[in-house]
Design a protein around this motif. Structure first.
Motif, PDB file in Angstrom:
ATOM      1  N   ALA A 124       0.825  -1.215   0.000  1.00 12.74           N
ATOM      2  CA  ALA A 124       0.000   0.000   0.000  1.00 12.74           C
ATOM      3  C   ALA A 124       0.858   1.264   0.000  1.00 12.74           C
ATOM      4  O   ALA A 124       0.417   2.311  -0.477  1.00 12.74           O
ATOM      5  CB  ALA A 124      -0.916  -0.006   1.223  1.00 12.74           C
ATOM      6  N   GLN A 176       0.132   4.156  -2.541  1.00 11.15           N
ATOM      7  CA  GLN A 176      -0.272   5.482  -2.049  1.00 11.15           C
ATOM      8  C   GLN A 176       0.605   6.577  -2.662  1.00 11.15           C
ATOM      9  O   GLN A 176       0.120   7.659  -3.001  1.00 11.15           O
ATOM     10  CB  GLN A 176      -0.174   5.505  -0.520  1.00 11.15           C
ATOM     11  N   GLU A 213      -9.613  -1.037  -3.541  1.00 15.90           N
ATOM     12  CA  GLU A 213      -9.905  -1.370  -2.139  1.00 15.90           C
ATOM     13  C   GLU A 213      -9.553  -0.208  -1.210  1.00 15.90           C
ATOM     14  O   GLU A 213     -10.158  -0.024  -0.164  1.00 15.90           O
ATOM     15  CB  GLU A 213      -9.100  -2.601  -1.711  1.00 15.90           C
ATOM     16  N   PHE A 214      -8.539   0.544  -1.611  1.00 17.64           N
ATOM     17  CA  PHE A 214      -8.148   1.692  -0.796  1.00 17.64           C
ATOM     18  C   PHE A 214      -8.903   2.963  -1.194  1.00 17.64           C
ATOM     19  O   PHE A 214      -8.640   4.040  -0.667  1.00 17.64           O
ATOM     20  CB  PHE A 214      -6.628   1.927  -0.903  1.00 17.64           C
ATOM     21  N   TRP A 254      -8.903   4.198  -4.323  1.00 12.49           N
ATOM     22  CA  TRP A 254      -8.119   4.918  -5.324  1.00 12.49           C
ATOM     23  C   TRP A 254      -8.512   4.418  -6.717  1.00 12.49           C
ATOM     24  O   TRP A 254      -8.074   3.343  -7.153  1.00 12.49           O
ATOM     25  CB  TRP A 254      -6.616   4.712  -5.080  1.00 12.49           C
ATOM     26  N   LEU A 278      -3.502  -0.075   8.017  1.00 13.74           N
ATOM     27  CA  LEU A 278      -4.044   0.107   6.682  1.00 13.74           C
ATOM     28  C   LEU A 278      -5.552   0.228   6.792  1.00 13.74           C
ATOM     29  O   LEU A 278      -6.199  -0.623   7.408  1.00 13.74           O
ATOM     30  CB  LEU A 278      -3.691  -1.084   5.791  1.00 13.74           C
ATOM     31  N   ARG A 309      -9.130   0.583   4.740  1.00 13.85           N
ATOM     32  CA  ARG A 309      -9.777   0.393   3.439  1.00 13.85           C
ATOM     33  C   ARG A 309     -11.199   0.922   3.501  1.00 13.85           C
ATOM     34  O   ARG A 309     -12.011   0.325   4.196  1.00 13.85           O
ATOM     35  CB  ARG A 309      -9.780  -1.089   3.058  1.00 13.85           C
ATOM     36  N   PRO A 310     -11.554   2.007   2.802  1.00 16.46           N
ATOM     37  CA  PRO A 310     -10.665   2.841   2.000  1.00 16.46           C
ATOM     38  C   PRO A 310      -9.877   3.815   2.885  1.00 16.46           C
ATOM     39  O   PRO A 310     -10.286   4.092   4.007  1.00 16.46           O
ATOM     40  CB  PRO A 310     -11.641   3.603   1.099  1.00 16.46           C
ATOM     41  N   GLY A 352      -6.032   3.879   2.976  1.00 16.08           N
ATOM     42  CA  GLY A 352      -4.597   3.642   2.795  1.00 16.08           C
ATOM     43  C   GLY A 352      -3.832   3.649   4.094  1.00 16.08           C
ATOM     44  O   GLY A 352      -4.347   3.281   5.149  1.00 16.08           O
TER      45      GLY A 352
END
Lengths: 222, 389
Positions: B35, B39, B69-70, B72, B214, B216-217, B219
Motif C-alpha cells: 500500500a 499510495q 480497495e483503498f 483509489w 491500513l 480500506r478505503p 490507505g
C-alpha cells in the motif's frame, strides 16, 4: 512439552510438538490432501484455530467439504485460486484471496490470521499449505525457500503445527532435499498393488509403513 | 507542482520526492506493505504526474482491484498505465499497452527504457522481479534507476526483505536515494506495524518510527493506539476529550464522568484514540489497567486549584511507571486566577523536559498544542526509534 492429543494422531508412535513444520509427500491420489484436510477438521473441532492455504481448490470448495464444521471464527482461508482465475474476488474477514505468485500477500495474510487468533485467545493453530508444488510451478526453488524460511520460522515462534503438501514426481531430487531442510519431518505416502500406505520420517524417527484407507472424508489406518 | 511520497508524516520530514531520485520501501515479508508504493503513486497521479505501475506477480486486474480497495480509482486517470510483466509469464494474453515476458530480460529492458522515458514516476516491485527473474535482475534494476536519474525521472521501489543474499540487499540500498522501512512489531505474532525513514539523501533527517494501520478505503494511516487522558476530579478531562475529538462519548452521572470518556481524533495523518478516566480515587484500578495499554498520557490539571496537584502527581505516577511519555495540559487558563505553566511545573516538581501546555478546554484554546507536544515525545524523540535495515 505440548503435544497434539493422542486421539488426533494418524500415525502411531509419532508425537508432533507445537511449532512443528511437517512436509506431506507422496504421489498424486495417495491420500495426502485428505490426510491434511481430515487432520485440519479434527483439530479445529478440538479448539484449534485453523489456517488453510489453497492453491488447487477455492475457499468455497473447502467450506463445502467442511460442512457444519466450518466456523469463520475458527477457520481462516487464503484462497490462491479464485483471484488467479477471475482477477476480481472480494475478501471477507476470514477469506483472503491472492494470486499464487504473490508470496508477500500470502505471507502477510497468514501473519495477520496468526495475530487475530492470538488476540482472540486462540493459542493453538493448525496451518495447512496445499500445496508447495503449485508454488514451484511458477517460482524457482530459491524464491520458495526464502518464503518458507520466513513462514516456518513464524510457525515455530507461534507454536502452531503446519503441514505442507508436496507432490512426488513433480520436482527434482535437489528441490526435495532443499525443502526437507526446512521441516521437522515428513509424512510420506505411497501406493503399491492398489493399496495405500503412510509412514513418518524425521532425523530421529522412521516408522514402519501403515496401510491406510482413504475415502471422501477421512484417512484411517486399515 | 512537486511530487511527494503521499505517506502521512513522511512528507513533513522529506518535504518532497525530487526528480532523479529512487524511493525504496523496504518491507518486512510478513507485513502488508504494498500500500505504501500504491499510495505514493496515487497521490502523484492526483497531482498530475504520469505514473506507471509495473506488476510481475499479480494480474493487472488485481492491481486495479487492490487500488480500488483503498478507494483509489486509478482507472479514471489517463496519466496512469500498468506495465504488465505477469500475463505473459502465466500464459494469458495481456490487455495492457505495455507488456513483456519477464523471462526474457532483454525484452523487459527495451520495454522499461520506453516506460522510463514516457512516465514521470515508475513503480518497480524489485523483489518480485528478482524472485521471478533471478538475482541477476538486480543489474537491470540498477540500470533502470540510473537511467531514471539521468533523465530526471523518479522511481518507487518496493523491496520485500526476504532472506536474499547480502549482495542483493546491499545493491538495493546502494541505488536508493531514500529508504523507508516498513516493519512489524514482532512478538510470538506480529502485534503492530510501523514505518520510518532510514535515509533521504536530499534531506538531513533522523530516523523515526511511526505506527500505522491500513484503512480500506483510506490507505496508510499513522496512528497512536491509545492515549490516556487523566487528571483529578473536575480538572476538565471530559471537556478536553470532547474539545479535541472528531467524535466522542462520555458516560456521566450528575455531570461527572463515572466510567470513561472515549474520543477519536484524525490529526496530521494520525488516527488517535483518546481515553479519559474518572478522577475519583475509587476508579484508580481502571487507571492502572488503562495505563498498561496506553502509549502516552495527557495529564489535565485545573490551573486554578493548586491543592489538587498532589492528587494529579499521584495519578500520573500510577500510569507512568512503565515509562510512558506524558504532557501536562494546564486547563482553565481563561479564568482570572489561573497559575501560569511554569509555576505549575514548579509546584508539581516536574522535570524540565516535561511540556506544560496552557489550554482552555471549554473554549478549545491550546488543545491541539497538547497533541503536538505528545506527538513530539512519542514519534520524534531524538535518539530513539533509530531504524536500521
Amino acid at each position: 512439552m505440548n503435544m497434539v492429543e493422542q486421539k488426533y494422531q494418524l500415525i502411531p508412535g509419532v508425537e508432533l510438538r507445537k511449532g512443528s513444520n511437517v512436509m506431506i509427500y507422496g504421489p498424486t491420489f495417495s491420500g495426502k490432501a485428505m490426510f491434511a484436510k481430515s487432520t485440519f477438521r479434527k483439530l479445529i473441532n478440538s479448539n484449534y484455530g485453523g489456517i488453510y492455504v489453497l492453491t488447487r481448490e477455492t475457499a468455497e470448495q473447502l467450506i463445502e467439504w467442511l460442512g457444519n464444521d466450518y466456523n469463520p471464527n475458527k477457520v481462516k482461508i487464503i484462497d490462491c485460486v479464485t483471484k488467479s482465475m477471475t482477477g476480481e474476488a472480494k475478501d471477507t474477514a476470514s477469506i483472503k484471496r491472492v494470486t499464487v505468485m504473490d508470496l508477500t500477500g500470502i505471507s502477510a495474510k497468514i501473519s495477520k490470521f496468526f495475530e487475530e487468533f492470538w488476540r482472540s485467545g486462540v493459542k493453538d493453530v493448525i496451518l495447512v499449505f496445499d500445496s508447495l508444488s503449485t508454488l514451484l510451478m511458477y517460482l524457482n526453488i530459491q524464491t520458495v525457500f526464502r518464503f518458507l524460511h520466513i513462514l516456518t520460522g513464524r510457525v515455530k515462534m507461534t507454536g502452531a503445527i503446519a503441514f505442507y503438501i508436496v507432490e512426488e514426481g513433480m520436482h527434482d531430487e535437489k528441490t526435495i532435499v532443499t525443502l526437507k531442510q526446512l521441516f521437522n519431518g515428513m509424512i510420506e505416502f505411497k501406493e503399491e498393488n492398489g493399496k495405500k500406505y503412510v509412514r513418518f520420517v524425521s532425523s530421529l524417527v522412521k516408522t514402519e509403513w501403515f496401510e491406510i484407507v482413504v475415502d471422501e472424508n477421512s484417512v484411517v489406518i486399515a | 507542482m512537486k511530487a511527494v511520497t503521499g505517506i502521512p508524516v513522511l512528507d513533513e520530514v522529506v518535504e518532497e520526492f525530487p526528480e532523479s531520485k529512487t524511493l525504496t520501501y523496504w518491507i518486512d515479508p510478513e507485513v502488508e506493505g504494498n500500500a505504501f508504493a500504491m499510495q505514493t503513486i496515487y497521490t502523484n497521479l492526483e497531482r498530475g504526474f504520469k505514473c506507471a505501475y509495473v506488476t510481475v506477480t499479480i494480474s493487472p486486474e488485481s492491481v486495479i482491484s487492490e487500488f480500488e480497495e483503498f478507494g483509489w480509482e486509478v482507472k479514471e486517470f489517463e496519466n496512469f498505465e500498468i506495465v504488465d510483466l505477469y500475463s505473459s509469464y502465466v500464459g494469458f494474453p495481456s490487455k495492457c499497452k505495455y507488456n513483456a515476458n519477464p523471462i526474457n530480460l532483454e525484452e523487459v529492458e527495451v520495454l522499461m527504457k520506453k516506460v522510463l522515458e514516457k512516465f514521470d514516476i515508475v513503480f518497480l516491485p524489485a523483489s518480485s522481479i528478482i524472485d521471478v527473474c533471478g538475482e541477476e535482475a538486480l543489474r537491470c534494476i540498477k540500470d533502470w534507476c540510473s537511467l531514471a536519474k539521468s533523465i530526471g525521472k523518479r522511481v518507487v521501489l518496493s523491496f520485500v526483505a526476504w532472506p536474499y543474499s547480502k549482495e542483493v540487499k546491499d545493491g538495493i540500498i546502494e541505488i536508493s536515494n531514500a529508504l523507508v522501512k516498513v516493519g512489524g512489531i514482532h512478538h510470538r505474532v506480529i502485534l503492530g506495524y510501523y514505518y520510518g525513514l532510514v535515509k533521504a539523501d536530499w534531506k538531513n533527517v533522523k530516523s523515526r518510527a511511526i505506527l500505522f494501520k491500513l484503512v480500506r478505503p483510506g490507505g496508510v494511516r499513522a496512528y497512536i493506539p491509545k492515549i490516556l487522558v487523566t487528571g483529578p476530579y473536575n480538572a476538565g478531562k471530559s471537556s478536553f476529550v470532547h474539545a479535541i475529538s472528531n467524535r466522542a462519548v462520555s458516560v456521566d452521572r450528575l455531570g461527572t464522568t463515572v466510567a470513561l470518556d472515549h474520543g477519536h481524533l484524525e490529526y496530521k495523518g494520525f488516527s488517535i484514540d483518546l481515553f479519559g478516566t474518572p478522577g475519583q480515587e475509587r476508579f484508580d484500578p481502571i487507571l492502572r489497567m488503562l495505563g498498561k495499554e496506553a502509549l502516552g498520557v495527557i495529564l489535565v490539571v485545573d490551573s486554578t486549584k493548586p491543592e489538587t496537584f498532589p492528587r494529579a502527581k499521584q495519578m500520573l505516577e500510577s500510569v507512568t511507571h512503565f515509562g510512558l511519555p506524558y504532557v501536562v495540559a494546564a486547563n482553565k487558563q481563561d479564568l482570572p486566577n489561573a497559575l501560569p505553566p511554569e509555576e505549575i511545573k514548579r509546584r508539581m516538581v516536574l522535570p524540565n523536559d516535561v511540556p506544560v501546555i496552557p489550554i482552555s478546554a471549554v473554549k478549545g484554546e491550546g488543545v491541539y498544542k497538547v497533541i503536538d507536544a505528545l506527538l513530539d515525545l512519542l514519534i520524534w524523540r531524538e535518539g530513539e526509534d533509530e531504524l536500521e535495515i
